[in-house]
Design a protein around this motif. Sequence first.
Motif, PDB file in Angstrom:
ATOM      1  N   ILE A   1      35.960  37.539  39.538  1.00  0.00           N
ATOM      2  CA  ILE A   1      36.451  38.742  40.235  1.00  0.00           C
ATOM      3  C   ILE A   1      37.662  39.301  39.508  1.00  0.00           C
ATOM      4  CG2 ILE A   1      37.530  39.551  42.375  1.00  0.00           C
ATOM      5  CD1 ILE A   1      35.673  37.505  43.837  1.00  0.00           C
ATOM      6  N   ALA A   2      38.569  38.415  39.087  1.00  0.00           N
ATOM      7  CA  ALA A   2      39.754  38.867  38.350  1.00  0.00           C
ATOM      8  C   ALA A   2      39.355  39.551  37.044  1.00  0.00           C
ATOM      9  CB  ALA A   2      40.679  37.688  38.084  1.00  0.00           C
ATOM     10  N   ALA A   3      38.364  38.992  36.340  1.00  0.00           N
ATOM     11  CA  ALA A   3      37.904  39.609  35.095  1.00  0.00           C
ATOM     12  C   ALA A   3      37.327  41.003  35.369  1.00  0.00           C
ATOM     13  CB  ALA A   3      36.868  38.723  34.410  1.00  0.00           C
ATOM     14  N   CYS A   4      36.582  41.131  36.448  1.00  0.00           N
ATOM     15  CA  CYS A   4      36.037  42.449  36.814  1.00  0.00           C
ATOM     16  C   CYS A   4      37.150  43.444  37.114  1.00  0.00           C
ATOM     17  CB  CYS A   4      35.124  42.328  38.028  1.00  0.00           C
ATOM     18  SG  CYS A   4      33.585  41.483  37.697  1.00  0.00           S
ATOM     19  N   VAL A   5      38.150  43.006  37.856  1.00  0.00           N
ATOM     20  CA  VAL A   5      39.277  43.882  38.197  1.00  0.00           C
ATOM     21  C   VAL A   5      40.040  44.268  36.933  1.00  0.00           C
ATOM     22  CG1 VAL A   5      41.515  43.937  39.391  1.00  0.00           C
ATOM     23  CG2 VAL A   5      39.502  43.062  40.561  1.00  0.00           C
ATOM     24  N   ILE A   6      40.295  43.309  36.071  1.00  0.00           N
ATOM     25  CA  ILE A   6      41.035  43.579  34.834  1.00  0.00           C
ATOM     26  C   ILE A   6      40.276  44.564  33.951  1.00  0.00           C
ATOM     27  CG2 ILE A   6      41.762  42.526  32.650  1.00  0.00           C
ATOM     28  CD1 ILE A   6      42.547  40.038  34.316  1.00  0.00           C
ATOM     29  N   LEU A   7      38.976  44.342  33.784  1.00  0.00           N
ATOM     30  CA  LEU A   7      38.192  45.253  32.936  1.00  0.00           C
ATOM     31  C   LEU A   7      38.082  46.642  33.559  1.00  0.00           C
ATOM     32  CD1 LEU A   7      35.409  42.858  31.640  1.00  0.00           C
ATOM     33  CD2 LEU A   7      37.313  43.846  30.347  1.00  0.00           C
ATOM     34  N   SER A   8      37.951  46.712  34.873  1.00  0.00           N
ATOM     35  CA  SER A   8      37.913  48.021  35.546  1.00  0.00           C
ATOM     36  C   SER A   8      39.243  48.747  35.379  1.00  0.00           C
ATOM     37  CB  SER A   8      37.588  47.848  37.023  1.00  0.00           C
ATOM     38  OG  SER A   8      36.310  47.280  37.177  1.00  0.00           O
ATOM     39  N   TYR A   9      40.321  48.014  35.525  1.00  0.00           N
ATOM     40  CA  TYR A   9      41.650  48.596  35.325  1.00  0.00           C
ATOM     41  C   TYR A   9      41.798  49.095  33.891  1.00  0.00           C
ATOM     42  CZ  TYR A   9      46.656  48.695  34.389  1.00  0.00           C
ATOM     43  OH  TYR A   9      47.905  49.061  33.989  1.00  0.00           O
ATOM     44  N   SER A  10      41.289  48.327  32.944  1.00  0.00           N
ATOM     45  CA  SER A  10      41.367  48.712  31.543  1.00  0.00           C
ATOM     46  C   SER A  10      40.615  50.012  31.283  1.00  0.00           C
ATOM     47  CB  SER A  10      40.787  47.592  30.675  1.00  0.00           C
ATOM     48  OG  SER A  10      40.717  47.975  29.335  1.00  0.00           O
ATOM     49  N   VAL A  11      39.408  50.109  31.814  1.00  0.00           N
ATOM     50  CA  VAL A  11      38.603  51.316  31.611  1.00  0.00           C
ATOM     51  C   VAL A  11      39.269  52.519  32.272  1.00  0.00           C
ATOM     52  CG1 VAL A  11      36.405  52.413  32.203  1.00  0.00           C
ATOM     53  CG2 VAL A  11      36.436  50.088  31.304  1.00  0.00           C
ATOM     54  N   LEU A  12      39.706  52.353  33.508  1.00  0.00           N
ATOM     55  CA  LEU A  12      40.358  53.463  34.203  1.00  0.00           C
ATOM     56  C   LEU A  12      41.673  53.853  33.536  1.00  0.00           C
ATOM     57  CD1 LEU A  12      39.684  52.556  37.944  1.00  0.00           C
ATOM     58  CD2 LEU A  12      38.711  54.428  36.614  1.00  0.00           C
ATOM     59  N   GLY A  13      42.422  52.860  33.079  1.00  0.00           N
ATOM     60  CA  GLY A  13      43.690  53.147  32.416  1.00  0.00           C
ATOM     61  C   GLY A  13      43.506  53.934  31.136  1.00  0.00           C
TER      62      GLY A  13
END
Length: 184
Positions: A45-57
């Motif tokens: 879940i943390a990896a998903c959140v981190i990657l989503s944050y990366s894409v959105l950022g």
Amino acid sequence: MMHGPLPDQNDLSAAATSSPLVAAVGQMLALCNRVIVFFAAIALIAACVILSYSVLGRALFHSANYWQDEAAVFLLVGATFMTAAYVQGQRGHIGIEAFVGLMSPLANRIRLWLVDVASLLFCAFFAWKSWTLAHEAYVDGQVSNSMWSPPLAIPYVLMALGMSLLCLQILLQIIIPFAGASRR
């Protein structure tokens, strides 16, 4: 391909009647695996959140990401290798069942045992090399080639620990028939 438990796969609790040591190790490993699976789920879940944050950022704010990809990879490596023993304990790895219906139950038990022995040998070699890689990375202070530069010993130790647990799980599955219980 593995679609469910094979007919000769019974509960490990039968090992308790003839070998308390094997049963205790099996129960401790099962408990350890359940705890690891819980934390691996959090890591995914943390990896998903981190990657989503990366894409959105990157898309919305045009911000550089120095740590997100590597953090997600470290989490995914940890989750993958650390849960390997749990998956093996459930016999959830991909297996070819083409011969199961053609062979007698005794021949299938022998086949499973031989596959487990071969798997143990491969995984033991992989674990040994992983531990040497982790030691080398720690002693040499190796870091990744990025601006964040996290120590490479982290994923290597997770790999080595996961493979060591997998070896223990396979060894337990090899020993169980000799302890008087059914294979799992």
